[in-house]
Design an enzyme around this catalytic site. Structure first.
Site, mmCIF file in Angstrom:
data_model
loop_
_atom_site.group_PDB
_atom_site.id
_atom_site.type_symbol
_atom_site.label_atom_id
_atom_site.label_comp_id
_atom_site.label_asym_id
_atom_site.label_seq_id
_atom_site.Cartn_x
_atom_site.Cartn_y
_atom_site.Cartn_z
ATOM 1 N N HIS A 1 -130.742 -111.638 -23.449
ATOM 2 C CA HIS A 1 -132.176 -111.404 -23.202
ATOM 3 C C HIS A 1 -132.566 -109.921 -23.201
ATOM 4 O O HIS A 1 -133.324 -109.469 -22.337
ATOM 5 C CB HIS A 1 -132.595 -112.045 -21.880
ATOM 6 C CG HIS A 1 -132.516 -113.550 -21.873
ATOM 7 N ND1 HIS A 1 -132.776 -114.323 -22.980
ATOM 8 C CD2 HIS A 1 -132.206 -114.429 -20.874
ATOM 9 C CE1 HIS A 1 -132.647 -115.607 -22.671
ATOM 10 N NE2 HIS A 1 -132.288 -115.704 -21.411
ATOM 11 N N HIS B 1 -139.754 -116.995 -20.739
ATOM 12 C CA HIS B 1 -138.711 -117.651 -19.945
ATOM 13 C C HIS B 1 -139.294 -118.306 -18.689
ATOM 14 O O HIS B 1 -138.733 -118.169 -17.590
ATOM 15 C CB HIS B 1 -137.636 -116.625 -19.589
ATOM 16 C CG HIS B 1 -136.268 -117.200 -19.407
ATOM 17 N ND1 HIS B 1 -135.978 -118.174 -18.476
ATOM 18 C CD2 HIS B 1 -135.103 -116.946 -20.049
ATOM 19 C CE1 HIS B 1 -134.694 -118.471 -18.546
ATOM 20 N NE2 HIS B 1 -134.136 -117.752 -19.494
ATOM 21 N N GLU C 1 -137.448 -122.368 -24.089
ATOM 22 C CA GLU C 1 -137.602 -121.033 -24.666
ATOM 23 C C GLU C 1 -137.657 -121.168 -26.183
ATOM 24 O O GLU C 1 -136.623 -121.335 -26.834
ATOM 25 C CB GLU C 1 -136.419 -120.157 -24.242
ATOM 26 C CG GLU C 1 -136.253 -120.044 -22.740
ATOM 27 C CD GLU C 1 -134.811 -119.755 -22.333
ATOM 28 O OE1 GLU C 1 -134.260 -118.739 -22.790
ATOM 29 O OE2 GLU C 1 -134.224 -120.549 -21.575
#
Ligand code: GLA
Length: 383
Positions: free
Chosen positions: A140, A214, A348
């Protein structure tokens, strides 16, 4: 407490309601009841003194709050089948919670969402090493990804409803990624209870880009227990199997006759109990069936208890379906609730994990002169 710092004109628009809001915001083509409002609250300061603002987008029966720290969605309020409003995403009541350690609650994730194996890739003959923040892998965006920077915000009328556009320039070399990347994320709430998120990015050097949101959903509301009772449909006939470190093996495997077949509404508790991974639950990228590059359905989630339903549509080729397997009660979130395993689920929408190292996956490389775009829509209703 949040301090109301909206400009006087806008403040009065909010105060006197939708009629004036329509005039002030210049919304057209909608009746007053459909116009919606946008307001801005002070939400605190980062440890290095940067001001963080919280934008409240309200339209139809939906209220979404998004802040400039991490372009994080802090709240999505929507009615259940009895009309009772509740917040259906995990997070914290104040900025301090978000400044602490947490697993990307509501965050805009990038420059590259999900994992890059060993935090390394080669592009145009040059090897790049990224910040490793998940064992040896990059997850991420790295140690300080887009979820931990303060974004610039601009209110605007997108045509679909009240909007706020967050923008951020990620400098060349940030977290090891090449090129100055100019990113914008436009959040809009429509009169028919949809949250639209539109991303764009441009670069001055070739770089991988994969942006996502997210949010952790529990359609039961902020005191909702677990998502095991939720029914989920994923519009995906294939998924990308992973190794023990959650790195794709490169295979694109059919879901048919496996626990990963969620093409019909499936109760999560039962399916999760069939999985043998640790920590148990879904944490997999599904390959969406919709036409490539076009908007199409990714997922549908229904909570039989509250009657809330959410559909997710996207332009992206994949969706990481994650059932909060790593939640372990450490994070005490809204209303002091300790978030336990399977308390929420994430959808996601994104390109596939580790695409930059997987030649058979759709490319995440953005070249100078090209424009990255991605649109995802979360639609809320009751049944
Ligand atoms: C993603 C990953 C998970 C986990 C969460 C954050 O969904 O796929 O493995 O890292 O983010 O905790």
């Amino acid at each position: 407490m949040n301090t109301f710092i909206y400009s006087t004109t806008r403040a009065s628009a909010v105060a006197v309601g939708l009629v004036l809001a329509t005039a002030v915001l210049g919304l057209t083509g909608a009746t007053n009841a459909e116009a919606g409002t946008v307001s801005k609250l002070a939400f605190g300061k980062t440890p290095d003194g940067k001001t963080v603002d919280l934008y409240v987008l309200k339209n139809g029966r939906l209220t979404v709050k998004v802040m400039t720290y991490g372009a994080i969605i802090t709240s999505i309020e929507t009615p259940d089948r009895d009309g009772e409003l509740d917040d259906v995403v995990l997070g914290f009541d104040d900025l301090n919670g978000y400044l602490g350690t947490h697993p990307y609650f509501g965050a805009t994730v990038g420059r590259v969402a999900n994992r890059i194996a060993k935090g390394k890739f080669t592009l145009n003959g040059k090897e790049y090493t990224l910040a490793a923040n998940n064992g040896p892998n990059a997850l991420h965006g790295g140690l300080k990804g887009f979820d931990k920077v303060v974004w610039k915000a601009e209110e605007l009328e997108s045509g679909d409803g009240p909007s706020v556009r967050m923008s951020y320039v990620s400098p060349d070399g940030e977290e090891g990624y090449p090129g100055n990347l100019t990113v914008s994320v436009l959040f809009t709430v429509t009169a028919d209870d949809k949250l639209e998120i539109k991303y764009t990015a441009e670069t001055d050097k070739a770089t991988p880009v994969n942006l996502s949101n997210h949010s952790y959903f529990n359609l039961g509301g902020k005191h909702g227990d677990s998502i095991r009772g939720h029914q989920v449909t994923l519009y995906a006939s294939n998924y990308t199997p992973v190794d023990d470190a959650l790195i794709p093996t490169g295979e694109i495997a059919p879901v048919a006759e496996t626990t990963f077949d969620l093409r019909k509404p499936s109760q999560l508790g039962f399916l999760i109990s069939l999985l043998d991974n640790t920590p148990q639950g879904f944490d997999h990228n599904f390959v969406l069936d919709k036409p490539k590059g076009r908007m199409g359905l990714a997922a549908r989630v229904f909570d039989p208890k509250s009657g809330r339903e959410m559909t997710v549509s996207t332009t992206e080729p994949g969706v990481q379906f994650y059932t909060g397997n790593f939640l372990d009660g450490t994070n005490k979130g809204k209303a002091g609730v300790a978030y336990k395993q399977h308390q929420a689920l994430c959808l996601e929408t994104q390109h596939f994990p580790d695409s930059i190292n997987q030649p058979n996956f759709p490319s995440t490389v953005l070249e100078p002169g090209q424009k990255y775009t991605q649109t995802t829509v979360f639609a809320f209703s009751v049944k």
